[in-house]
Scaffold this motif. Structure first.
Motif, PDB file in Angstrom:
ATOM      1  N   ALA A  96      33.203 -12.219  49.523  1.00  0.00           N
ATOM      2  CA  ALA A  96      33.959 -11.024  48.889  1.00  0.00           C
ATOM      3  C   ALA A  96      35.085 -11.223  47.980  1.00  0.00           C
ATOM      4  O   ALA A  96      35.399 -10.807  47.053  1.00  0.00           O
ATOM      5  N   LEU A  97      35.860 -12.459  48.253  1.00  0.00           N
ATOM      6  CA  LEU A  97      36.802 -12.811  47.448  1.00  0.00           C
ATOM      7  C   LEU A  97      36.329 -13.519  46.112  1.00  0.00           C
ATOM      8  O   LEU A  97      36.756 -13.188  45.115  1.00  0.00           O
ATOM      9  N   ILE A  98      35.004 -14.058  46.198  1.00  0.00           N
ATOM     10  CA  ILE A  98      34.339 -14.443  44.663  1.00  0.00           C
ATOM     11  C   ILE A  98      34.192 -13.195  44.066  1.00  0.00           C
ATOM     12  O   ILE A  98      34.348 -13.315  42.900  1.00  0.00           O
ATOM     13  N   ALA A  99      33.449 -12.266  44.791  1.00  0.00           N
ATOM     14  CA  ALA A  99      33.207 -10.895  43.905  1.00  0.00           C
ATOM     15  C   ALA A  99      34.205 -10.508  43.276  1.00  0.00           C
ATOM     16  O   ALA A  99      34.309  -9.749  42.373  1.00  0.00           O
ATOM     17  N   LEU A 100      35.553 -10.479  44.205  1.00  0.00           N
ATOM     18  CA  LEU A 100      36.852  -9.793  43.523  1.00  0.00           C
ATOM     19  C   LEU A 100      37.171 -10.758  42.492  1.00  0.00           C
ATOM     20  O   LEU A 100      37.704 -10.269  41.300  1.00  0.00           O
ATOM     21  N   ALA A 101      37.264 -11.891  42.394  1.00  0.00           N
ATOM     22  CA  ALA A 101      37.693 -12.815  41.388  1.00  0.00           C
ATOM     23  C   ALA A 101      36.846 -12.462  40.128  1.00  0.00           C
ATOM     24  O   ALA A 101      37.477 -12.530  39.249  1.00  0.00           O
ATOM     25  N   THR A 102      35.639 -12.241  40.179  1.00  0.00           N
ATOM     26  CA  THR A 102      34.654 -12.113  39.103  1.00  0.00           C
ATOM     27  C   THR A 102      35.017 -10.666  38.518  1.00  0.00           C
ATOM     28  O   THR A 102      35.114 -10.747  37.212  1.00  0.00           O
ATOM     29  N   LYS A 103      35.486  -9.786  39.217  1.00  0.00           N
ATOM     30  CA  LYS A 103      35.794  -8.591  38.989  1.00  0.00           C
ATOM     31  C   LYS A 103      37.222  -8.317  38.048  1.00  0.00           C
ATOM     32  O   LYS A 103      37.327  -7.811  37.127  1.00  0.00           O
ATOM     33  N   VAL A 104      37.927  -9.509  38.538  1.00  0.00           N
ATOM     34  CA  VAL A 104      39.338  -9.691  37.702  1.00  0.00           C
ATOM     35  C   VAL A 104      39.068 -10.770  36.435  1.00  0.00           C
ATOM     36  O   VAL A 104      40.296 -11.008  35.908  1.00  0.00           O
ATOM     37  N   GLY A 105      37.718 -11.055  36.121  1.00  0.00           N
ATOM     38  CA  GLY A 105      37.595 -11.793  35.030  1.00  0.00           C
ATOM     39  C   GLY A 105      37.937 -13.475  35.413  1.00  0.00           C
ATOM     40  O   GLY A 105      38.149 -14.075  34.435  1.00  0.00           O
ATOM     41  N   LEU A 106      38.015 -13.611  36.742  1.00  0.00           N
ATOM     42  CA  LEU A 106      38.043 -15.399  36.798  1.00  0.00           C
ATOM     43  C   LEU A 106      36.691 -15.750  37.428  1.00  0.00           C
ATOM     44  O   LEU A 106      35.667 -15.185  37.615  1.00  0.00           O
ATOM     45  N   ASN A 107      36.385 -17.007  36.688  1.00  0.00           N
ATOM     46  CA  ASN A 107      35.118 -17.811  37.249  1.00  0.00           C
ATOM     47  C   ASN A 107      35.685 -18.771  38.517  1.00  0.00           C
ATOM     48  O   ASN A 107      36.627 -19.490  38.629  1.00  0.00           O
ATOM     49  N   VAL A 108      34.751 -18.643  39.541  1.00  0.00           N
ATOM     50  CA  VAL A 108      34.907 -19.754  40.739  1.00  0.00           C
ATOM     51  C   VAL A 108      34.131 -20.881  40.519  1.00  0.00           C
ATOM     52  O   VAL A 108      32.697 -20.621  40.681  1.00  0.00           O
ATOM     53  N   ARG A 109      34.714 -22.116  40.727  1.00  0.00           N
ATOM     54  CA  ARG A 109      33.709 -23.095  40.967  1.00  0.00           C
ATOM     55  C   ARG A 109      34.234 -24.002  42.090  1.00  0.00           C
ATOM     56  O   ARG A 109      35.132 -23.901  42.547  1.00  0.00           O
ATOM     57  N   VAL A 110      33.028 -24.463  42.853  1.00  0.00           N
ATOM     58  CA  VAL A 110      33.302 -25.062  43.703  1.00  0.00           C
ATOM     59  C   VAL A 110      32.763 -26.707  43.766  1.00  0.00           C
ATOM     60  O   VAL A 110      31.952 -27.027  43.053  1.00  0.00           O
ATOM     61  N   THR A 111      33.593 -27.539  44.200  1.00  0.00           N
ATOM     62  CA  THR A 111      33.648 -28.902  44.053  1.00  0.00           C
ATOM     63  C   THR A 111      33.515 -29.545  45.596  1.00  0.00           C
ATOM     64  O   THR A 111      34.369 -29.343  46.212  1.00  0.00           O
ATOM     65  N   VAL A 112      32.392 -30.214  46.097  1.00  0.00           N
ATOM     66  CA  VAL A 112      32.136 -30.827  47.316  1.00  0.00           C
ATOM     67  C   VAL A 112      32.280 -32.224  47.109  1.00  0.00           C
ATOM     68  O   VAL A 112      31.513 -32.813  46.231  1.00  0.00           O
ATOM     69  N   THR A 113      33.123 -33.041  47.804  1.00  0.00           N
ATOM     70  CA  THR A 113      33.506 -34.333  47.904  1.00  0.00           C
ATOM     71  C   THR A 113      33.329 -35.013  49.231  1.00  0.00           C
ATOM     72  O   THR A 113      33.169 -34.101  50.287  1.00  0.00           O
ATOM     73  N   ARG A 114      33.114 -36.132  49.385  1.00  0.00           N
ATOM     74  CA  ARG A 114      33.185 -36.770  50.773  1.00  0.00           C
ATOM     75  C   ARG A 114      34.765 -37.041  50.930  1.00  0.00           C
ATOM     76  O   ARG A 114      35.415 -37.265  50.150  1.00  0.00           O
TER      77      ARG A 114
END
Length: 82
Positions: free
Chosen positions: A59-77
């Motif tokens: 839901a937060l990613i969808a809202l971020a997209t609506k306000v013009g933000l890009n969401v990127r996820v980084t996964v590390t050990r």
């Protein structure tokens, strides 16, 4: 007894903080912002006041997209502790 924090809480907090920063620059009443985002004023207020347990990461990613933000996820050990 307190319930343990969700492992996704730091992710939700980071996304929510970015959304809130993007919204506050508009200086619009919550009612108008909520309408633009397609949500109720009560739900927007929950976001603005940090009640993140009410929001999924999706839901937060969808809202971020609506306000013009890009969401990127980084996964590390995790760093090893030796």
């Amino acid at each position: 007894m307190a319930t343990p924090a969700s492992p996704s809480l730091p992710i939700r907090k980071e996304i929510a903080d970015a959304i809130v920063k993007r919204l506050v620059v508009h200086h619009m009443p919550q009612r108008e912002l909520a309408a633009l985002l397609g949500m109720t004023q009560a739900r927007l207020n929950a976001l603005l006041t940090g009640k993140l347990e009410q929001f999924s990461v999706d839901a937060l990613i969808a809202l971020a997209t609506k306000v013009g933000l890009n969401v990127r996820v980084t996964v590390t050990r995790p760093y090893s502790r030796t």
